[in-house]
Design an enzyme around this catalytic site. Structure first.
Site, short mmCIF file in Angstrom:
data_model
loop_
_atom_site.label_atom_id
_atom_site.label_comp_id
_atom_site.label_asym_id
_atom_site.label_seq_id
_atom_site.Cartn_x
_atom_site.Cartn_y
_atom_site.Cartn_z
N HIS A 41 -12.17 87.58 48.45
CA HIS A 41 -12.13 86.30 47.73
C HIS A 41 -13.49 85.91 47.16
O HIS A 41 -13.61 85.67 45.95
CB HIS A 41 -11.58 85.21 48.65
N GLU A 69 -18.33 76.90 55.60
CA GLU A 69 -17.03 76.33 55.94
C GLU A 69 -16.23 77.19 56.91
O GLU A 69 -15.57 76.68 57.82
CB GLU A 69 -16.23 76.12 54.64
N ASP A 70 -16.28 78.52 56.74
CA ASP A 70 -15.39 79.41 57.48
C ASP A 70 -16.07 80.32 58.49
O ASP A 70 -15.41 81.14 59.13
CB ASP A 70 -14.59 80.28 56.49
N ASP A 132 -13.58 79.28 42.15
CA ASP A 132 -12.91 79.38 43.45
C ASP A 132 -11.44 79.00 43.32
O ASP A 132 -10.54 79.70 43.81
CB ASP A 132 -13.62 78.45 44.44
N ASP A 252 2.78 74.07 16.58
CA ASP A 252 1.65 74.98 16.77
C ASP A 252 1.99 76.11 17.74
O ASP A 252 1.10 76.61 18.44
CB ASP A 252 0.41 74.22 17.23
#
Length: 728
Positions: A41, A69-70, A132, A252
């Site tokens: 990721h 964060e992880d 992200d 369009d």
């Protein structure tokens, strides 16, 4: 790494390699919902950033964006190893997961507020957040349907408009199409099939147009390249919903882009194209002379080819094209410094202003409401009598214009002239209008202004004034109501200390006694319940047994009957947190049904009106945070009467647009009947020569039941659209 070398060969690749090694080590053993290693990721996020031609600092931060964060990594460790800039960016992107919030909406609002605050000092924060979100949307199929819906909706409401506001057209378009796939899978599939059926013919048509344009450009000696494309699915869906037309009539749907070398060539190309094909009146827009607020520049015109086929042409220079595709990210392509250019500052002006206003917004939902308004593009260009340009949101009013000049002018507005004529204050302004504001000293804003103001500046200034001036009045009323209730139950308020009132306020989750008093004044809290919390048992009535046929018993049954007659079945399915003596009813403007996200609003003398969170009136109503109240559907569905086991149903109006043919109504009725749904009424009305509108009022159990029925109706051959009308 190859992309970085190609785009920015002079950058410090060592920083990126170090960040990659560190991230790989810290995310070791972590797995995504897809079953793949988690490190994939941040690597994909870094790839998106490198394609946007971002610098080494941004790419390193992208590789590390989930580390704090992880994993067990701290912001201080990031700063020590990779520098303060990288640490600041990572901190700005990191979510506030360690803080407990009352609900998901508050959590979302504070995360976005934090991101925007960091973005003001470093633009790379929001660009990494968008990268992200893009990769998360590309891999959304691995999550549960409920989470897919929530993330996709947040993407459409916040992140795609944010990308648009920053001029990042390419990224915004992909986010919108990916979100559309999950928010309405059936409509996405149906529209994809329709576009695929037109693709071969459309591409042949575009190829012919491109060939003609290239030939004529060579003849007149203008150097340019020509591109073509079929409009993206989400944009098509928006046109279908807004105008109720079939795909073939989207003007369009097919588009050609001519990219020239100079600005003067753009206007020369425009004249050339108008000499080949007839332009559609009212479809020409000059965004070169009058750029959009996100600095987008281009000439737009719609032309009619042989056979009556319409197509759109966009004409711009290479620089304009780069800005249109990459937006604020284009800043990093040719610059090695971290300084923000004057044009980028112009793009960021609205963020800085929003961050100033947010200091007055203690309520997270109010912040999100303001943000959603401000994310959408400003399109109306108006003028003061002296010729100064005032840029306002679409459908803005003279009140918006007045507040754009100055807050004091807005507050004191009593009237307006547009192009020399006196007009109502709710008049919608148009491009080129010359607006003159009439003021009067001592005049005050009206609550009604919120129903037609469009700019976040005007709305926030009006809300702030109303809150400041009405709060004092609410506190006064709250004190009187509490005193009246105390006299009724022969309780002396003088015997209670300030600490007693502070204790009760804390029980309601409030930090000040004044908040409790204003809540009573607005009708949000019951004076009787507050008194009972001050002195438990003081408000209990003297119980006397009632005969089955007594007046009291009859009144009790009558009140329930009156409640159902005036407020509709289903109000007993709603619960107000911490209250048991407030009347709760479903608002008629949106008619919420079980399963929808709902929000309560205290209406004086009537009780708590419950609106669907998507109700268009909610933003106008909830300008007073003191009058909002938590409501929820009861855990078990209510029955339609005390003596019946039949669950409560909700009347819902569905409008079906379909090709007119024999047996159509019979097919719809069969589908609804087989679903066990009762049809309360049905009406038909012509749409055009070949189509018909059919209005059904049905009784539905909940949102899931309604969604299933809507999808089944869409499967009938010839159905163009099925949508719910909230007001029955």
């Amino acid at each position: 790494m190859a992309t970085v070398k190609a785009n920015r060969p002079a950058d410090d690749l060592g920083l990126i390699r170090s960040a990659w090694a560190f991230s790989k080590q810290k995310h070791q053993g972590q797995i995504r919902a897809s079953g793949e290693a988690y490190i994939g990721h941040p690597l994909e996020v870094a790839q998106v950033l490198s394609e946007l031609k971002m610098d080494a600092t941004a790419i390193a931060a992208g590789l590390l964006h989930d580390a704090v964060e992880d994993t067990d990594v701290t912001a201080g460790e990031i700063a020590r190893l990779f520098g303060e800039q990288v640490a600041h960016i990572v901190e700005g992107v990191t979510k506030l997961d360690k803080i407990k919030f009352a609900n998901r909406e508050d959590h979302q609002a504070e995360n976005i507020r934090k991101m925007l605050l960091a973005m003001v000092t470093d633009l790379r924060v929001v660009i990494i957040k968008l990268a992200d979100r893009l990769h998360n949307m590309r891999t959304l199929e691995h999550l549960k349907p409920e989470k897919q819906q929530r993330i996709a909706r947040e993407t459409l409401e916040v992140y795609a408009p944010l990308a648009h506001r920053l001029g990042m057209g390419k990224l915004r378009s992909e986010l919108e199409d990916l979100a559309f796939r999950y928010i309405d899978p059936f409509a996405f599939s149906q529209l994809s099939s329709e576009i695929d059926s037109l693709r071969a013919e459309g591409e042949a048509f575009l190829q012919q147009i491109v060939g003609t344009v290239e030939t004529r450009l060579k003849e007149v000696g203008i150097r340019a390249r020509v591109e073509s494309r079929i409009k993206r699915l989400y944009s098509i869906q928006q046109k279908l919903v807004a105008h109720n037309v079939p795909v073939e009539q989207v003007y369009d749907l097919f588009a050609v882009r001519v990219i020239t070398e100079t600005e003067s060539d753009c206007y020369a190309v425009l004249g050339l194209l108008h000499s080949i094909w007839r332009p559609v009146p009212g479809r020409f827009k000059d965004f070169i002379a009058m750029p959009r607020p996100n600095l987008y520049q281009s000439l737009h015109t719609t032309l009619i080819a042989e056979g009556g086929h319409q197509f759109e042409v966009q004409i711009r220079t290479e620089d304009m094209h780069r800005v249109a595709e990459e937006g604020i990210a284009a800043h990093w392509k040719y610059k090695a410094t971290d300084n923000v250019s004057a044009k980028d500052e112009q793009r960021l002006a609205w963020v800085r202003q929003l961050m100033e206003w947010q200091r007055e917004m203690t309520d997270p939902n109010e912040f999100m409401s303001t943000l959603r308004i401000d994310l959408y593009p400003e399109e109306v260009y108006t003028f003061t009598p002296k010729g100064k340009v005032i840029v306002l949101p679409k459908d803005a009013s003279p009140i918006d214009f007045a507040y754009a000049i100055h807050t004091d002018v807005g507050h004191a507005t009593t009237g307006a002239k547009v192009n020399g004529r006196i007009v109502p204050l709710r008049t919608r302004l148009r491009n080129g209008d010359i607006v003159e504001i009439t003021t009067q000293a001592g005049h005050a804003p009206s609550r009604d202004w919120l129903s037609f103001t469009k700019s976040s500046r005007a709305r926030n200034k009006i809300k702030h004034w109303l809150n400041e001036n009405q709060r004092a009045r609410a506190i006064e009323i709250g004190i009187k109501l509490l005193q009246r209730e105390a006299r009724k139950y022969k309780v002396s308020l003088e015997k209670f200390k300030q600490s007693d009132f502070e204790r009760v306020a804390a029980e309601y989750g409030l930090s000040h006694v004044e908040d409790l008093q204003s809540g009573i004044g607005f009708g949000k809290y019951s004076a009787r319940q507050v008194l009972n919390k001050l002195e438990p048992g003081s408000t209990l009535p003297i119980e006397t047994p009632e005969e089955p046929g007594s007046t009291g018993s009859a009144l009790s049954h009558m009140s329930e009957a009156v409640k159902r007659v005036f407020f509709g079945k289903g109000s007993e399915s709603l619960q107000v947190e911490g209250q048991d003596d407030l009347l709760v009813y479903r608002a008629r403007c949106c008619n919420p049904i079980r399963g929808e996200e709902i929000i309560g609003y205290v209406t004086r003398g009537k009780g708590v009106a419950v609106h669907a969170r998507s109700c268009p009136n909610v933003q106008n109503l909830l300008y007073e945070a003191d009058r909002r109240i938590d409501v929820a559907w009861s855990e078990t569905p209510a029955t339609s009467s005390p003596d019946s086991r039949k669950p409560t149903t909700y009347p819902v109006k569905l409008v079906v647009l379909a090709d007119d043919r024999a047996g159509l109504l019979k097919e719809f009725a069969a589908i609804i009947s087989e679903d066990g749904t009762n049809i309360k009424s049905v009406e038909t009305r012509p749409a055009d020569d070949e189509a018909v509108y059919i209005d059904f009022v049905i009784e539905t159990l909940d949102l899931r039941h309604l969604t299933r029925l809507t999808q089944n109706l869409r499967k009938v051959p010839g159905v163009r659209d099925v949508h719910r009308v909230q007001k029955v």
